[in-house]
Design an enzyme around this catalytic site. Structure first.
Site, short mmCIF file in Angstrom:
data_model
loop_
_atom_site.label_atom_id
_atom_site.label_comp_id
_atom_site.label_asym_id
_atom_site.label_seq_id
_atom_site.Cartn_x
_atom_site.Cartn_y
_atom_site.Cartn_z
N HIS A 36 -0.99 -2.95 -7.40
CA HIS A 36 -1.73 -2.56 -6.20
C HIS A 36 -3.23 -2.66 -6.43
CE1 HIS A 36 -2.88 0.66 -3.07
NE2 HIS A 36 -2.70 -0.49 -2.47
N GLU A 50 -3.42 -0.34 -9.65
CA GLU A 50 -2.31 0.57 -9.93
C GLU A 50 -1.11 -0.30 -10.32
OE1 GLU A 50 -3.25 4.39 -7.09
OE2 GLU A 50 -2.22 2.72 -6.16
N ASN A 107 -3.66 5.94 -2.49
CA ASN A 107 -3.38 6.05 -1.06
C ASN A 107 -2.74 7.38 -0.67
OD1 ASN A 107 -4.56 3.68 -0.38
ND2 ASN A 107 -2.68 2.49 -0.32
N SER A 119 0.82 -1.22 0.00
CA SER A 119 0.00 0.00 0.00
C SER A 119 0.84 1.25 0.00
CB SER A 119 -0.86 0.06 1.27
OG SER A 119 -1.72 -1.01 1.35
N1 CAA Z 1 -17.18 -10.18 -2.65
C1 CAA Z 1 -18.17 -10.31 -3.54
N2 CAA Z 1 -19.19 -9.45 -3.64
C2 CAA Z 1 -19.20 -8.41 -2.80
C3 CAA Z 1 -18.19 -8.20 -1.84
C4 CAA Z 1 -17.16 -9.14 -1.77
N3 CAA Z 1 -16.15 -9.05 -0.89
N4 CAA Z 1 -18.49 -7.07 -1.15
C5 CAA Z 1 -19.61 -6.59 -1.67
N5 CAA Z 1 -20.05 -7.39 -2.67
C6 CAA Z 1 -21.20 -7.18 -3.56
C7 CAA Z 1 -22.30 -8.15 -3.23
O1 CAA Z 1 -23.00 -8.43 -4.39
C8 CAA Z 1 -23.15 -7.34 -2.26
O2 CAA Z 1 -24.43 -7.82 -2.19
P1 CAA Z 1 -24.79 -8.91 -1.05
O3 CAA Z 1 -24.52 -8.25 0.28
O4 CAA Z 1 -26.24 -9.19 -1.29
O5 CAA Z 1 -23.94 -10.10 -1.25
C9 CAA Z 1 -23.08 -5.96 -2.91
O6 CAA Z 1 -21.73 -5.86 -3.36
C10 CAA Z 1 -23.38 -4.82 -1.98
O7 CAA Z 1 -22.58 -4.91 -0.85
P2 CAA Z 1 -22.96 -4.28 0.54
O8 CAA Z 1 -24.45 -4.29 0.69
O9 CAA Z 1 -22.12 -4.95 1.58
O10 CAA Z 1 -22.48 -2.78 0.55
P3 CAA Z 1 -22.17 -1.68 -0.53
O11 CAA Z 1 -23.26 -1.53 -1.52
O12 CAA Z 1 -21.75 -0.49 0.25
O13 CAA Z 1 -20.89 -2.18 -1.32
C11 CAA Z 1 -18.52 -1.93 -1.17
C12 CAA Z 1 -19.76 -2.63 -0.64
C13 CAA Z 1 -18.29 -2.32 -2.63
C14 CAA Z 1 -17.37 -2.44 -0.32
C15 CAA Z 1 -18.68 -0.37 -1.07
O14 CAA Z 1 -19.10 -0.03 0.23
C16 CAA Z 1 -17.41 0.38 -1.38
O15 CAA Z 1 -17.07 0.59 -2.54
N6 CAA Z 1 -16.71 0.82 -0.31
C17 CAA Z 1 -15.45 1.57 -0.46
C18 CAA Z 1 -14.33 0.60 -0.62
C19 CAA Z 1 -13.03 1.31 -0.84
O16 CAA Z 1 -12.90 2.54 -0.85
N7 CAA Z 1 -11.98 0.49 -1.02
C20 CAA Z 1 -10.62 0.99 -1.16
C21 CAA Z 1 -9.91 0.84 0.19
S1 CAA Z 1 -8.27 1.46 0.15
C22 CAA Z 1 -7.41 0.18 -0.49
O17 CAA Z 1 -7.88 -0.89 -0.73
C23 CAA Z 1 -5.96 0.46 -0.75
C24 CAA Z 1 -5.02 0.23 0.33
O18 CAA Z 1 -3.84 -0.03 0.02
C25 CAA Z 1 -5.36 0.39 1.78
P1 NAD Z 2 -3.89 -9.32 6.12
O1 NAD Z 2 -3.38 -9.11 7.49
O2 NAD Z 2 -5.34 -9.55 5.91
O3 NAD Z 2 -3.13 -10.55 5.43
C1 NAD Z 2 -1.73 -10.73 5.43
C2 NAD Z 2 -1.46 -12.22 5.32
O4 NAD Z 2 -0.06 -12.43 5.09
C3 NAD Z 2 -1.82 -12.98 6.62
O5 NAD Z 2 -2.68 -14.06 6.29
C4 NAD Z 2 -0.46 -13.46 7.15
O6 NAD Z 2 -0.53 -14.72 7.80
C5 NAD Z 2 0.34 -13.56 5.84
N1 NAD Z 2 1.78 -13.50 6.01
C6 NAD Z 2 2.49 -12.63 6.77
N2 NAD Z 2 3.82 -12.87 6.62
C7 NAD Z 2 3.94 -13.88 5.71
C8 NAD Z 2 5.03 -14.58 5.13
N3 NAD Z 2 6.29 -14.26 5.41
N4 NAD Z 2 4.77 -15.58 4.25
C9 NAD Z 2 3.50 -15.91 3.93
N5 NAD Z 2 2.42 -15.28 4.45
C10 NAD Z 2 2.64 -14.29 5.33
O7 NAD Z 2 -3.39 -8.06 5.28
P2 NAD Z 2 -4.00 -7.46 3.93
O8 NAD Z 2 -4.98 -6.41 4.28
O9 NAD Z 2 -4.38 -8.58 3.04
O10 NAD Z 2 -2.73 -6.69 3.34
C11 NAD Z 2 -1.69 -7.38 2.70
C12 NAD Z 2 -0.85 -6.40 1.88
O11 NAD Z 2 -1.69 -5.73 0.94
C13 NAD Z 2 -0.16 -5.31 2.69
O12 NAD Z 2 1.05 -4.98 2.06
C14 NAD Z 2 -1.15 -4.16 2.58
O13 NAD Z 2 -0.54 -2.91 2.78
C15 NAD Z 2 -1.63 -4.33 1.15
N6 NAD Z 2 -2.95 -3.77 0.86
C16 NAD Z 2 -3.93 -3.78 1.79
C17 NAD Z 2 -5.17 -3.26 1.47
C18 NAD Z 2 -6.29 -3.25 2.46
O14 NAD Z 2 -7.29 -2.55 2.23
N7 NAD Z 2 -6.23 -4.00 3.53
C19 NAD Z 2 -5.42 -2.76 0.18
C20 NAD Z 2 -4.38 -2.81 -0.78
C21 NAD Z 2 -3.14 -3.29 -0.41
#
Ligand code: CAA
Ligand code: NAD
Length: 309
Positions: free
Chosen positions: A165, A177, A215, A144
């Protein structure tokens, strides 16, 4: 400040350079991201091996994929439940699991890492796999926030190393990404683009800068929401409602933090604040640190800013 260094710009439409076809994929880390990526790769016909540290984690990964596929088929095969069941069975035939990363990468075209957000642990993993993976195998990280170049530096395949990503939840989020370092070969970059498209995703080309595109904007926003709440200027519930109804976000910042994982959010912030200590956008939050210290990582542990069943 070595925060923004020189990076090469890459074209999303470069078709001059060949790209190797990726069929066998090894995903290291079967957590929420790894399992999601494995799912979309298996759905699109790739042969996927998920590697994690224990069988119990891998059982959870498989259950998570099956649960998510059920949600997908409920809509896709609404009138044909049997066809939906068959679809799930066929997809699951493409997925295997292992606790032995070195053995799993022996015949793979792509190693995609989705383990804990820690540079040293990622480097240790890739440096070991570099010695056993085939010459042609591309390595990619789903990090991330960490520089891809720093992770790649632990290997001798800098030209075959990039970032991929994905976003959480992977089956629903359409963006990937694709990150190239200054050493990533154009063929590798093209292969990563083609792989993203084969998964049904839309790729964007990113430079190897902290947080890439999404991010770099999203994490400071979520941290600012915590600080607003810490100052007593809004309840988390009101802030979430405000951003959903006033800005059209599908989740409020606290819901999203819980969804991403507070441990991951803290790893990201710790890395950035160490890299750029004076930057107020990356300032630490006592509230976030306390929740993480208490093991409240969000949805995945049952409690974060909110409680979950
Ligand atoms: N798998 C399959 N289908 C899914 C799902 C999953 N994990 N999650 C949601 N769905 C589908 C299903 O069809 C679901 O319907 P059911 O509940 O009947 O199964 C439908 O989407 C609607 O879901 P929800 O009612 O739970 O809620 P929602 O309409 O709000 O949608 C969401 C869920 C798509 C997660 C939406 O809330 C959303 O887009 N949230 C923002 C997510 C976001 O910003 N993600 C980026 C995070 S940052 C990141 O990832 C980067 C990083 O490195 C940290
Ligand atoms: P998570 O904690 O759900 O899963 C991480 C997994 O890695 C765990 O099951 C752990 O047992 C396993 N693990 C740790 N060390 C290991 C090793 N040496 N060998 C094999 N397995 C190992 O975390 P996550 O949310 O899936 O995030 C994983 C990566 O993806 C991170 O780099 C995170 O920054 C990135 N990421 C996270 C998100 C998010 O929304 N959570 C979105 C995009 C990218």
């Amino acid at each position: 400040m070595a925060f923004f260094t020189h990076h090469i710009t890459r074209s999303l439409s470069s078709s001059v350079v060949r790209n190797a076809v990726i069929k066998n994929v090894t995903i290291i880390g079967g957590g929420q991201m790894g399992a999601g990526i494995a799912q979309v790769a298996a759905v699109s016909g790739h042969l996927v091996t998920i590697v994690d540290t224990s069988d119990s984690v891998l059982i959870k990964s498989i259950k998570g994929i099956e649960g998510s596929l059920k949600r997908v088929v409920k809509k896709k095969f609404a009138d044909k439940p049997e066809a939906g069941q068959e679809f799930i069975q066929n997809v699951m035939k493409n997925v295997s699991t292992s606790t032995d990363a070195a053995a799993a990468v022996k015949k793979t075209d792509l190693v995609l890492e989705a383990i804990v957000e820690n540079l040293k642990i990622k480097q240790d993993l890739f440096s070991g796999l570099d010695k056993v993976a085939p010459e042609h195998t591309i390595f990619a990280s789903n990090t991330s926030s960490l520089p891809i170049g720093d992770i790649a530096s632990s290997t001798n395949r800098l030209d075959r190393f990039g970032g991929l990503h994905f976003f959480n939840p992977v089956p629903m989020m359409k963006l990937v990404e694709v990150i190239g370092t200054s050493a990533t070969g154009q063929e590798t970059f093209n292969s990563l683009l083609s792989f993203s498209k084969a998964l049904g995703k839309t790729p964007v080309s990113c430079k190897d800068t902290p947080g890439f595109i999404v991010n770099r904007l999203l994490v400071p926003y979520m941290m600012e929401a915590i600080r607003l709440h810490e100052r007593g200027h809004g309840s988390k519930e009101d802030i979430d409602i405000a951003m959903k109804l006033g800005a059209g976000y599908p989740m409020g910042p606290f819901e999203l933090l819980d969804y991403v994982g507070l441990d991951t959010a803290k790893f990201i912030l710790d890395g950035w604040s160490a890299m750029d200590p004076g930057n107020p956008l990356f300032a630490q939050s006592e509230m976030l640190n306390k929740l993480v210290a208490e093991g409240k990582y969000g949805k995945k542990t049952g409690e974060g800013f909110y409680k979950y069943n």
